[in-house]
Scaffold this motif. Structure first.
Motif, short mmCIF file in Angstrom:
data_model
loop_
_atom_site.label_atom_id
_atom_site.label_comp_id
_atom_site.label_asym_id
_atom_site.label_seq_id
_atom_site.Cartn_x
_atom_site.Cartn_y
_atom_site.Cartn_z
N ILE A 31 0.86 -1.19 0.00
CA ILE A 31 0.00 0.00 0.00
C ILE A 31 0.90 1.24 0.00
O ILE A 31 1.79 1.38 0.84
CB ILE A 31 -0.93 0.00 1.22
CG1 ILE A 31 -1.89 -1.19 1.13
CG2 ILE A 31 -1.70 1.30 1.32
CD1 ILE A 31 -2.75 -1.37 2.37
N CYS A 32 0.66 2.11 -0.94
CA CYS A 32 1.47 3.34 -1.07
C CYS A 32 0.62 4.52 -0.61
O CYS A 32 -0.35 4.90 -1.25
CB CYS A 32 1.90 3.52 -2.52
SG CYS A 32 2.87 5.00 -2.81
N ASP A 33 1.02 5.12 0.52
CA ASP A 33 0.27 6.26 1.07
C ASP A 33 0.22 7.44 0.11
O ASP A 33 -0.80 8.13 0.01
CB ASP A 33 0.86 6.70 2.41
CG ASP A 33 0.67 5.66 3.50
OD1 ASP A 33 -0.30 4.87 3.39
OD2 ASP A 33 1.48 5.63 4.44
N ASN A 34 1.32 7.69 -0.60
CA ASN A 34 1.34 8.82 -1.54
C ASN A 34 0.38 8.61 -2.69
O ASN A 34 -0.24 9.56 -3.18
CB ASN A 34 2.76 9.06 -2.05
CG ASN A 34 3.67 9.56 -0.95
OD1 ASN A 34 3.24 10.30 -0.07
ND2 ASN A 34 4.92 9.13 -0.97
N CYS A 35 0.25 7.36 -3.16
CA CYS A 35 -0.71 7.07 -4.23
C CYS A 35 -2.14 7.28 -3.75
O CYS A 35 -2.98 7.82 -4.47
CB CYS A 35 -0.54 5.64 -4.74
SG CYS A 35 0.97 5.40 -5.68
N ILE A 36 -2.41 6.87 -2.53
CA ILE A 36 -3.76 7.04 -1.97
C ILE A 36 -4.08 8.52 -1.85
O ILE A 36 -5.17 8.98 -2.23
CB ILE A 36 -3.87 6.32 -0.61
CG1 ILE A 36 -3.78 4.81 -0.82
CG2 ILE A 36 -5.18 6.69 0.09
CD1 ILE A 36 -3.66 4.02 0.46
N LEU A 37 -3.14 9.31 -1.34
CA LEU A 37 -3.37 10.76 -1.22
C LEU A 37 -3.53 11.41 -2.58
O LEU A 37 -4.33 12.33 -2.75
CB LEU A 37 -2.22 11.41 -0.45
CG LEU A 37 -2.18 11.14 1.04
CD1 LEU A 37 -0.90 11.71 1.65
CD2 LEU A 37 -3.39 11.71 1.73
N GLY A 38 -2.77 10.95 -3.57
CA GLY A 38 -2.84 11.54 -4.91
C GLY A 38 -4.15 11.26 -5.61
O GLY A 38 -4.55 12.01 -6.50
N LYS A 39 -4.82 10.20 -5.24
CA LYS A 39 -6.08 9.85 -5.90
C LYS A 39 -7.30 10.45 -5.20
O LYS A 39 -8.41 10.35 -5.72
CB LYS A 39 -6.22 8.32 -5.95
CG LYS A 39 -5.21 7.71 -6.89
CD LYS A 39 -5.29 6.21 -6.88
CE LYS A 39 -4.18 5.65 -7.77
NZ LYS A 39 -4.04 4.22 -7.64
N GLN A 40 -7.10 11.08 -4.06
CA GLN A 40 -8.23 11.69 -3.36
C GLN A 40 -8.65 12.97 -4.06
O GLN A 40 -7.82 13.73 -4.56
CB GLN A 40 -7.86 12.01 -1.92
CG GLN A 40 -7.69 10.77 -1.07
CD GLN A 40 -7.34 11.12 0.37
OE1 GLN A 40 -7.05 12.26 0.70
NE2 GLN A 40 -7.38 10.12 1.22
N THR A 41 -9.92 13.21 -4.12
CA THR A 41 -10.44 14.43 -4.71
C THR A 41 -11.43 15.06 -3.74
O THR A 41 -11.99 14.40 -2.88
CB THR A 41 -11.17 14.15 -6.04
OG1 THR A 41 -12.24 13.24 -5.79
CG2 THR A 41 -10.22 13.55 -7.07
N ARG A 42 -11.65 16.34 -3.91
CA ARG A 42 -12.62 17.05 -3.10
C ARG A 42 -13.99 16.97 -3.78
O ARG A 42 -14.08 17.01 -4.99
CB ARG A 42 -12.24 18.52 -2.95
CG ARG A 42 -11.00 18.74 -2.16
CD ARG A 42 -10.78 20.21 -1.98
NE ARG A 42 -9.51 20.42 -1.32
CZ ARG A 42 -9.12 21.57 -0.84
NH1 ARG A 42 -9.90 22.63 -0.96
NH2 ARG A 42 -7.98 21.71 -0.24
N THR A 43 -15.00 16.89 -2.98
CA THR A 43 -16.34 16.94 -3.55
C THR A 43 -16.74 18.39 -3.70
O THR A 43 -16.41 19.24 -2.87
CB THR A 43 -17.36 16.20 -2.66
OG1 THR A 43 -17.33 16.78 -1.37
CG2 THR A 43 -17.05 14.72 -2.58
N HIS A 44 -17.44 18.69 -4.76
CA HIS A 44 -17.86 20.06 -5.03
C HIS A 44 -19.03 20.44 -4.14
O HIS A 44 -19.89 19.61 -3.84
CB HIS A 44 -18.25 20.21 -6.50
CG HIS A 44 -17.11 19.99 -7.44
ND1 HIS A 44 -16.11 20.91 -7.60
CD2 HIS A 44 -16.79 18.95 -8.24
CE1 HIS A 44 -15.23 20.46 -8.47
NE2 HIS A 44 -15.62 19.26 -8.88
N VAL A 45 -19.05 21.69 -3.74
CA VAL A 45 -20.18 22.21 -2.98
C VAL A 45 -21.26 22.58 -4.00
O VAL A 45 -21.01 23.33 -4.94
CB VAL A 45 -19.77 23.45 -2.17
CG1 VAL A 45 -20.98 24.05 -1.46
CG2 VAL A 45 -18.69 23.10 -1.19
#
Length: 113
Positions: A31-45
């Motif tokens: 498991i690569c923490d940097n890959c997980i963080l890089g794939k996270q996106t914000r949901t739009h308001v």
């Protein structure tokens, strides 16, 4: 820079195109923490408005009082009162030294308009 996609390495090993490179296909990739963080996106308001919009300037105003406990201005202000006109979206920021100053400042702002 990163690492290769494990699926691409797996496909390369299964096709037999990777010679001289030992690849263990029996274990799961780490498991690569940097890959997980890089794939996270914000949901739009969502820009859904509730209620009717004001029909003239200063018909409806929205007021927010914020405290900045770690930051004090040179004038000794610790609070900011934000006022937003619903009709024009024009905003005012009024610095305050204490929370008790909010209502008198709001009354003074209203008289000045």
């Amino acid at each position: 820079l990163g690492h290769a996609d494990y699926r691409a390495i797996y496909d390369l090993a299964c096709s037999g195109d990777a010679t001289g490179m030992p690849i263990d296909l029996s274990s799961l990739p780490p498991i690569c923490d940097n890959c997980i963080l890089g794939k996270q996106t914000r949901t739009h308001v969502l820009k859904v408005r509730e209620g009717e919009r004001a029909m003239h300037k200063l018909g409806i105003v929205h007021v927010d009082l914020m405290e900045h406990p770690d930051t004090v201005s040179a004038a000794g202000n610790r609070y900011i009162m934000d006022i937003v006109d619903d009709f024009s979206s024009y905003s005012w920021a009024i610095p305050l030294t204490s929370k008790a100053d909010a209502f008198p400042a709001l009354q003074a702002w209203e008289c000045a308009r």
